[in-house]
Design a protein around this motif. Structure first.
Motif, PDB file in Angstrom:
ATOM      1  N   VAL A 325     -22.117  -0.477 -45.692  1.00  0.00           N
ATOM      2  CA  VAL A 325     -20.803   0.028 -45.279  1.00  0.00           C
ATOM      3  C   VAL A 325     -19.699  -0.905 -45.765  1.00  0.00           C
ATOM      4  O   VAL A 325     -18.686  -0.465 -46.330  1.00  0.00           O
ATOM      5  N   ILE A 326     -19.900  -2.208 -45.562  1.00  0.00           N
ATOM      6  CA  ILE A 326     -18.904  -3.182 -46.011  1.00  0.00           C
ATOM      7  C   ILE A 326     -18.755  -3.141 -47.525  1.00  0.00           C
ATOM      8  O   ILE A 326     -17.638  -3.155 -48.061  1.00  0.00           O
ATOM      9  N   GLY A 327     -19.885  -3.097 -48.234  1.00  0.00           N
ATOM     10  CA  GLY A 327     -19.832  -3.070 -49.688  1.00  0.00           C
ATOM     11  C   GLY A 327     -19.075  -1.864 -50.208  1.00  0.00           C
ATOM     12  O   GLY A 327     -18.271  -1.974 -51.151  1.00  0.00           O
ATOM     13  N   ALA A 328     -19.317  -0.694 -49.613  1.00  0.00           N
ATOM     14  CA  ALA A 328     -18.601   0.508 -50.048  1.00  0.00           C
ATOM     15  C   ALA A 328     -17.111   0.367 -49.809  1.00  0.00           C
ATOM     16  O   ALA A 328     -16.286   0.780 -50.651  1.00  0.00           O
ATOM     17  N   ARG A 329     -16.728  -0.221 -48.686  1.00  0.00           N
ATOM     18  CA  ARG A 329     -15.306  -0.428 -48.391  1.00  0.00           C
ATOM     19  C   ARG A 329     -14.662  -1.348 -49.422  1.00  0.00           C
ATOM     20  O   ARG A 329     -13.560  -1.086 -49.923  1.00  0.00           O
TER      21      ARG A 329
END
Length: 423
Positions: A325-329
């Motif tokens: 999730v963090i990486g996609a953000r």
């Protein structure tokens, strides 16, 4: 006590050799999760995580409580003198999580370099061979054998004379080097320098850390596995930086589906306490006789308590999924900045999960700018964000935000990156 960064910097320069570099002149006073305050009281968003050590953040309450409980019992016995349950329990947990089938055993150490060196020792003992193959751009530590394994001369090798023998390097697939080029170099190595029957191990990072956050192609890892199986060579996955949920898997090698023989772990395993280890196939790990492995502080009680808590936090807080999730953000935000007027040219973001890097480029938008990442990191620090550079040319900005960071803090850090890119 000094109360300013400048005073502490002056004391540092007088007391500490220049060989240990620091990315900033920020002197820490306290920290919490993904935030750090310096001795002058200024707050920073932390996108460095102590160089990938703090996947569960600074001072996670469960880690701190585990360490406090252990402090009330004992701080040291040396496992070789009087062993203790927390070491055994952590080994059991890691064995159950090992990214390969079959029985596993784990030995614990203190630093990442100890892990890589001992993985090589185990492979040599298990095979009766001495040769080791590594890759250009790879980083495996700063002790002498680890420096020999590392695929970068400056600053890790040049001043220190002859490196230990038996170590060979292949070109890592990046830029204009393909997987086919790397495998062709391996064929040439076997033809010209060392017979494969004399090679104990091939060591590789699933994602190069210091080399620029460059993922090892699955095709390469599959080919290396096949070569190892053909010739009785052991495949070592250096998970010191990629391990413990950073890549969106517990171990980065799991992204490829390739099973290694030995796994080097460190950094985020200890949640801020010095802890490392080697997880390996049981029959390999038992190749070394009693006394051949270990260390006075290896698998220290406080560190083992922290490590057990870290594994609990990763599972209970869903940090493997959170990394994705963090990486996609982060990727979405960086992608939105491409082509924006007034920003320094930079490459597309790369890396799995929340292990994100991007290159600072020359005006042509193609050529990596030597040392360019350092400029951006310095600008970020001035604005309240701790950010690190890497890459063979110092061209790569890397993001290692704690996986426990709130969305608001992550957004704050990304806004500062945009400001730093604007100059």
């Amino acid at each position: 006590m000094s109360s300013s960064n400048s005073a502490l910097q002056a004391r540092r320069e007088a007391a500490v050799p220049r060989g240990v570099g620091s990315a900033t002149t920020i002197h820490a006073a306290r920290a919490e999760n993904a935030e750090l305050w310096d001795v002058e009281g200024r707050r920073y968003v932390d996108f460095a995580g102590g160089i990938a050590v703090l996947n569960v953040g600074h001072r996670h309450p469960k880690v701190m409580e585990a360490v406090r409980r252990q402090l009330d019992l004992f701080t040291h016995t040396a496992f070789q003198v009087a062993p203790y349950e927390s070491y055994i329990a952590l080994a059991e947990r890691l064995n159950a999580l090992a990214p390969f089938p079959g029985p596993a055993k784990t030995i614990l150490f203190t630093t990442g370099a100890e892990a890589t060196e001992n993985a090589v020792k185990i492979a040599r003992a298990a095979t009766g061979r001495s040769g080791v193959v590594a890759f250009t751009g790879g980083f495996h530590g700063r002790t002498l054998l680890a420096s020999a394994l590392t695929g970068k001369v400056q600053p890790y090798k040049a001043p220190f004379g002859t490196m230990p023998g038996g170590v060979y390097h292949l070109p890592f697939p990046a830029g204009d080097i393909s997987v086919a080029d790397s495998l062709r170099a391996l064929d040439l190595l076997f033809a010209a320098d060392i017979d494969p029957t004399q090679v104990a191990a091939i060591i590789i990072e699933p994602v190069q850390g210091e080399g620029g956050f460059r993922p090892a192609p699955t095709e390469l890892l599959q080919a290396l596995r096949a070569v190892c199986d053909t010739h009785g060579i052991k495949l070592i996955a250096d998970e010191v930086q990629t391990g413990f949920a950073r890549t969106g898997k517990l171990f980065g090698i799991e992204l490829s589906g390739v099973a290694p023989d030995l796994v080097c772990v460190a950094k985020s395993l200890g949640g801020g306490m010095p802890l490392s280890g080697v997880i390996g196939r049981a029959e390999l790990m038992d190749a070394v006789g009693p006394g051949g492995l270990g260390g006075t502080y290896a698998g220290a009680p406080l560190a083992c308590a922290a490590g057990l808590a870290v594994l609990d936090v990763i599972a209970e807080e869903g940090l493997v999924e959170r990394a994705n999730v963090i990486g996609a953000r982060i990727r979405d935000r960086l992608d939105s900045l491409h082509g924006k007027p007034g920003l320094v040219p930079f490459s597309a973001a790369r890396g799995p999960g929340a292990m994100i890097g991007f290159d600072i480029l020359e005006a042509d938008g193609k050529t990596p700018r030597k040392g360019g990442a350092g400029t951006i990191c310095a600008r970020a620090a001035e604005r309240g964000l701790i950010l690190l550079s890497c890459g063979v040319l110092g061209e790569t900005v890397r993001i290692l935000v704690p996986l426990t960071a709130p969305d608001s803090v992550i957004e704050e850090g990304l806004a500062i990156i945009e400001q730093a890119l604007a100059g």
